[in-house]
Design a protein around this motif. Structure first.
Motif, PDB file in Angstrom:
ATOM      1  N   TYR A 101      -6.088   0.754   6.729  1.00  0.00           N
ATOM      2  CA  TYR A 101      -5.728   1.902   7.538  1.00  0.00           C
ATOM      3  C   TYR A 101      -5.070   1.382   8.826  1.00  0.00           C
ATOM      4  O   TYR A 101      -5.718   0.678   9.625  1.00  0.00           O
ATOM      5  CB  TYR A 101      -6.965   2.700   7.926  1.00  0.00           C
ATOM      6  N   THR A 102      -3.815   1.741   9.044  1.00  0.00           N
ATOM      7  CA  THR A 102      -3.133   1.273  10.249  1.00  0.00           C
ATOM      8  C   THR A 102      -3.808   1.829  11.505  1.00  0.00           C
ATOM      9  O   THR A 102      -3.974   1.125  12.499  1.00  0.00           O
ATOM     10  CB  THR A 102      -1.655   1.699  10.230  1.00  0.00           C
ATOM     11  N   GLY A 103      -4.212   3.098  11.459  1.00  0.00           N
ATOM     12  CA  GLY A 103      -4.849   3.698  12.627  1.00  0.00           C
ATOM     13  C   GLY A 103      -6.130   2.993  13.010  1.00  0.00           C
ATOM     14  O   GLY A 103      -6.386   2.730  14.197  1.00  0.00           O
ATOM     15  N   ARG A 104      -6.960   2.678  12.025  1.00  0.00           N
ATOM     16  CA  ARG A 104      -8.228   1.991  12.318  1.00  0.00           C
ATOM     17  C   ARG A 104      -7.963   0.589  12.871  1.00  0.00           C
ATOM     18  O   ARG A 104      -8.679   0.120  13.763  1.00  0.00           O
ATOM     19  CB  ARG A 104      -9.080   1.903  11.059  1.00  0.00           C
ATOM     20  N   ASN A 111     -12.257  -5.922   8.170  1.00  0.00           N
ATOM     21  CA  ASN A 111     -12.823  -5.344   6.947  1.00  0.00           C
ATOM     22  C   ASN A 111     -13.199  -3.876   7.121  1.00  0.00           C
ATOM     23  O   ASN A 111     -13.254  -3.126   6.142  1.00  0.00           O
ATOM     24  CB  ASN A 111     -14.042  -6.149   6.501  1.00  0.00           C
ATOM     25  N   HIS A 112     -13.455  -3.471   8.359  1.00  0.00           N
ATOM     26  CA  HIS A 112     -13.789  -2.067   8.615  1.00  0.00           C
ATOM     27  C   HIS A 112     -12.558  -1.174   8.539  1.00  0.00           C
ATOM     28  O   HIS A 112     -12.690   0.056   8.575  1.00  0.00           O
ATOM     29  CB  HIS A 112     -14.460  -1.932   9.977  1.00  0.00           C
ATOM     30  N   ALA A 113     -11.379  -1.783   8.471  1.00  0.00           N
ATOM     31  CA  ALA A 113     -10.151  -1.012   8.364  1.00  0.00           C
ATOM     32  C   ALA A 113      -9.586  -1.010   6.945  1.00  0.00           C
ATOM     33  O   ALA A 113      -8.488  -0.509   6.709  1.00  0.00           O
ATOM     34  CB  ALA A 113      -9.102  -1.568   9.334  1.00  0.00           C
ATOM     35  N   ILE A 114     -10.349  -1.545   5.993  1.00  0.00           N
ATOM     36  CA  ILE A 114      -9.863  -1.638   4.615  1.00  0.00           C
ATOM     37  C   ILE A 114      -9.683  -0.242   4.004  1.00  0.00           C
ATOM     38  O   ILE A 114     -10.585   0.597   4.057  1.00  0.00           O
ATOM     39  CB  ILE A 114     -10.835  -2.459   3.742  1.00  0.00           C
ATOM     40  N   THR A 150       2.991   2.452   4.279  1.00  0.00           N
ATOM     41  CA  THR A 150       3.254   3.650   3.480  1.00  0.00           C
ATOM     42  C   THR A 150       2.300   4.761   3.919  1.00  0.00           C
ATOM     43  O   THR A 150       1.353   4.516   4.677  1.00  0.00           O
ATOM     44  CB  THR A 150       3.040   3.375   1.979  1.00  0.00           C
ATOM     45  N   HIS A 151       2.534   5.940   3.411  1.00  0.00           N
ATOM     46  CA  HIS A 151       1.612   7.049   3.646  1.00  0.00           C
ATOM     47  C   HIS A 151       0.892   7.366   2.343  1.00  0.00           C
ATOM     48  O   HIS A 151       1.522   7.518   1.290  1.00  0.00           O
ATOM     49  CB  HIS A 151       2.351   8.282   4.176  1.00  0.00           C
ATOM     50  N   GLU A 195      -1.529   6.618   7.287  1.00  0.00           N
ATOM     51  CA  GLU A 195      -0.645   5.458   7.168  1.00  0.00           C
ATOM     52  C   GLU A 195      -1.467   4.243   6.749  1.00  0.00           C
ATOM     53  O   GLU A 195      -2.528   3.977   7.320  1.00  0.00           O
ATOM     54  CB  GLU A 195       0.072   5.176   8.488  1.00  0.00           C
ATOM     55  N   VAL A 196      -0.969   3.504   5.758  1.00  0.00           N
ATOM     56  CA  VAL A 196      -1.640   2.318   5.245  1.00  0.00           C
ATOM     57  C   VAL A 196      -0.674   1.135   5.340  1.00  0.00           C
ATOM     58  O   VAL A 196       0.512   1.262   5.004  1.00  0.00           O
ATOM     59  CB  VAL A 196      -2.085   2.507   3.771  1.00  0.00           C
TER      60      VAL A 196
END
Length: 700
Positions: free
Chosen positions: A91-94, A116-119, A56-57, A68-69
């Motif tokens: 975070y999809t990008g991360r 975990n850094h992309a949470i 989703t956004h 984007e998540v």
């Protein structure tokens, strides 16, 4: 039935347009809805298996910009029961940026920590190992499933060729790879090379499918599975037989269950050589087709293919070398046949561990079998609790379906042993095990409680279940039993109508306990009644009824319990609920008090006799349990009130005032007394008064 539903013969179309419409445009809610209905069909994925996601956004709380998540099932969850609290938001990008720091297969475990850094959502469940497989694909909704039909294709010797034969160029295929970041990169690469595909088959593993909406994704998954299922069934029809045909004639249904109940305590004892286990039995038609076949001997040792299967079933089952119609009444003769089989299995498992372990592998786990196959009879599974044992059985049925399909379309292949070991003893799996909550005091134990339809018996069952036991509720009144059993889930309790004055009825109750849970560890005789009359008014029928229910019932239960406990070899607890009246002489109480005294002394005699079997026998003596107790309904309360020259309404206060603590005694207090004895493993032949303190009932 909707038009869409009629298109599917091998899976259930469960999408409800009205239910989905009520969720509006909430994509996370729709993803959860899709997950739950996928998980409701065990042909699609089993408990805890597979993974689902959506993207989703959302507004980034740090930048107030739209990002984007990805929302995905968290580690250890189950799609069939998934709720918002069980998912992770990243975070999809991360997540995709992690490609810049990925250093290859040796870096897989470190990558999991970096998730975990992309949470994005701080309330997220721990992200699972499948997270990059979803995150590196661009689709809004993704299903990763383990359908039997697809794993059959994935586990076939020529899986890639069969994939193309079924779906043409609309499906991608990747060879076996342990789940992780590299597999995510392979999925991304496969999609880039085949941009028009609708999904990807993972060799020896499962399926990835997707869609722009939750419903489109769901429909895509079902259509792909349906196509594989139809292909397999066509091949089965062409072949004419499965698993080489029937080698062993199954016993009749009733005989199978009688044999299973008789064998269960022996198997449970052997399977519990390191940790006590709870059992499950099934003689499902699919199980019988496999275990009675000519191919059992060839296929069973190969083990399962899908990692989700063998993580719960161990790499292979134990096949018993017993004849379907073998007499199981001679315990020692049966044990002489069983012990070598278990010893060989444990030794083979030890060799498997020693051959494939790494320098940093966790220590060897319990080497006993989880799945035990008895040709002609059925399948037994053993685990730490009923749910885990039942799910292990379900997963092995899935494995049977996979072998059936793979053999029909090609030749079944299992994972190489080293690959299997690396999954089973993966440090990430070990970390997941270490995060499990500690087990409760009575975990892994089976309790049978008489008189459990209400009152003291139900309170005892509630307490034992709350402390981790699985419980068999028994009572003479079935309607009351059904109501009592409905307060538990099916993996915690079952019930059996039982008249403790009828030896056959008692035997049936213990058979139910063995068949449902594998045996019995705790037996509580709480069934009872009370008759309060002066000597001259006490009839012979009064006397016989009390002796039969309280005394002979306890004797019959003790005999049945001891037989099962000795077959298990795990010890146990027998706890009769007697009464203060067995110690104290009171008016108008000759029949009841005598029966209770007999119960108490029988318990001491049993304790003296059964100590060598580590079977502990202790007595709980209630007094004045008026509120919530069945025996205080009607004539007994009236009789006791008459004996003390008070009204029935004054009884609770009267009994509270006469004990040293001035406390009202409730059913839950008696249950606490029973629980105390179950955890006092070095106590036997004792009496515990739960009466608020009655000096004339002190036993010393």
């Amino acid at each position: 039935m909707s038009t869409l539903a009629t298109r599917f013969q091998h899976v259930d179309y469960l999408w409800d347009e009205q239910a989905a419409a009520e969720l509006g445009d909430d994509q996370v809610a729709l993803f959860l809805y899709r997950s739950n209905i996928l998980g409701a069909d065990l042909r699609i994925t089993n408990y805890g298996g597979g993974n689902t996601s959506c993207k989703t956004h959302e507004l980034d709380p740090l930048t107030n910009e739209e990002v984007e998540v990805m929302w995905i099932k968290g580690s250890g969850g189950d799609i069939g029961t998934l709720t918002r609290s069980g998912i992770a938001g990243l975070y999809t990008g991360r997540l995709r940026d992690l490609k810049k720091v990925y250093a290859g297969l040796a870096d897989e475990d470190r990558m999991v920590g970096l998730f975990n850094h992309a949470i994005f959502d701080l309330d997220s469940r721990a992200p699972s190992i499948d997270t990059p497989l979803h995150g590196l694909l661009p689709f809004k909704h993704i299903d990763h499933l383990h359908p039997d039909a697809l794993i059959a294709v994935a586990a076939a010797a020529d899986s890639r060729q069969i994939t193309r034969e079924i779906w043409g160029d609309t499906m991608g295929w990747v060879p076996w790879q342990r789940p992780g970041f590299d597999l995510g990169l392979q999925l991304e690469r496969t999609l880039a090379e085949n941009p028009g595909i609708r999904g990807i088959v993972l060799g020896s593993h499962g399926l990835f499918t997707w869609g722009d909406t939750s419903h489109a994704c769901y429909l895509n998954s079902l259509e792909v599975i349906e196509m594989a299922s139809e292909y397999i069934e066509r091949k089965v029809r062409e072949q004419g037989t499965v698993f080489g045909g029937e080698k062993v004639k199954p016993s009749p249904a009733r005989a199978r269950r009688e044999k299973a109940a008789a064998l269960m305590p022996l198997l449970r004892g052997l399977a519990s050589s390191e940790n006590r286990m709870i059992g499950h039995f099934t003689d499902d038609d699919r199980v019988l087709e496999f275990i009675n076949s000519y191919d059992l001997e060839r296929l069973a040792p190969m083990g399962t293919s899908c990692p989700d299967h063998f993580l719960r079933t161990k790499i292979q089952p134990l096949v018993l070398d017993l004849q379907p119609r073998q007499d199981l009444s001679d315990t020692e003769a049966v044990m002489q046949a069983l012990r070598p089989s278990f010893a060989r299995y444990r030794e083979e498992y030890r060799q498997y561990y020693e051959t494939h372990k790494h320098s940093n592998s966790p220590g060897m786990r319990d080497p006993n079998p989880v799945v035990i196959l008895y040709p002609g009879v059925g399948m037994f599974t053993f685990a730490k609790n009923k749910q885990t044992a039942r799910v292990a059985g379900e997963f092995y049925v899935n494995a049977i379906n996979v072998m059936r399909g793979a053999e029909a379309i090609s030749t079944y292949t299992s994972l190489p042993r080293q690959e299997a070991f690396d999954i089973e003893y993966w440090l990430l799996e070990e970390a997941k095990l270490q995060r499990m909550p500690p087990e409760k005091p009575l975990s892994r134990k089976v309790a049978l409680v008489t008189g459990a339809g209400g009152g003291i018996g139900k309170a005892i069952a509630d307490k034992l279940a709350a402390e981790g036991a699985v419980v068999v509720l028994t009572d003479i009144a079935e309607e009351r039993l059904r109501e009592a059993a409905a307060t538990y889930d099916d993996d915690t309790a079952t019930y059996a109508v039982c008249d403790v004055t009828d030896r056959a009825s008692v035997a049936e109750a213990f058979e139910a306990a063995c068949l449902e849970f594998g045996g019995v560890d705790i037996v509580v005789h709480s069934a009872g009644l009370a008759i309060s009359k002066p000597l001259e008014e006490t009839t012979e029928d009064d006397w016989n009824l009390l002796q039969n229910v309280l005394v002979r019932g306890q004797f019959t239960l003790a005999q049945a319990a001891t037989e099962v406990m000795r077959r298990q070899g795990l010890g146990g607890d027998i706890i009769p609920i007697a009464s203060k009246n067995g110690l104290v002489s009171g008016p108008n109480n000759v029949a009841y008090g005598t029966a209770k005294a007999a119960q108490q002394h029988m318990a001491r005699l049993l304790a003296a006799e059964l100590g060598g079997d580590n079977i502990r026998v202790n007595t709980v003596n209630p007094d004045g349990v008026i509120i919530g107790s069945k025996i205080w309904e009607g004539a007994w309360a009236e009789g006791r009130a008459k004996a003390y020259g008070i009204t029935v309404e004054e009884l609770p206060t009267h009994y509270a005032k006469r004990n040293l603590l001035n406390r009202i005694i409730r059913p839950e207090d008696i249950a606490d007394g029973v629980f105390a004895f179950t955890i006092l493993e070095k106590s036997t032949g004792n009496i515990l008064n739960v009466d608020g303190g009655m000096a004339n009932a002190f036993v010393r």
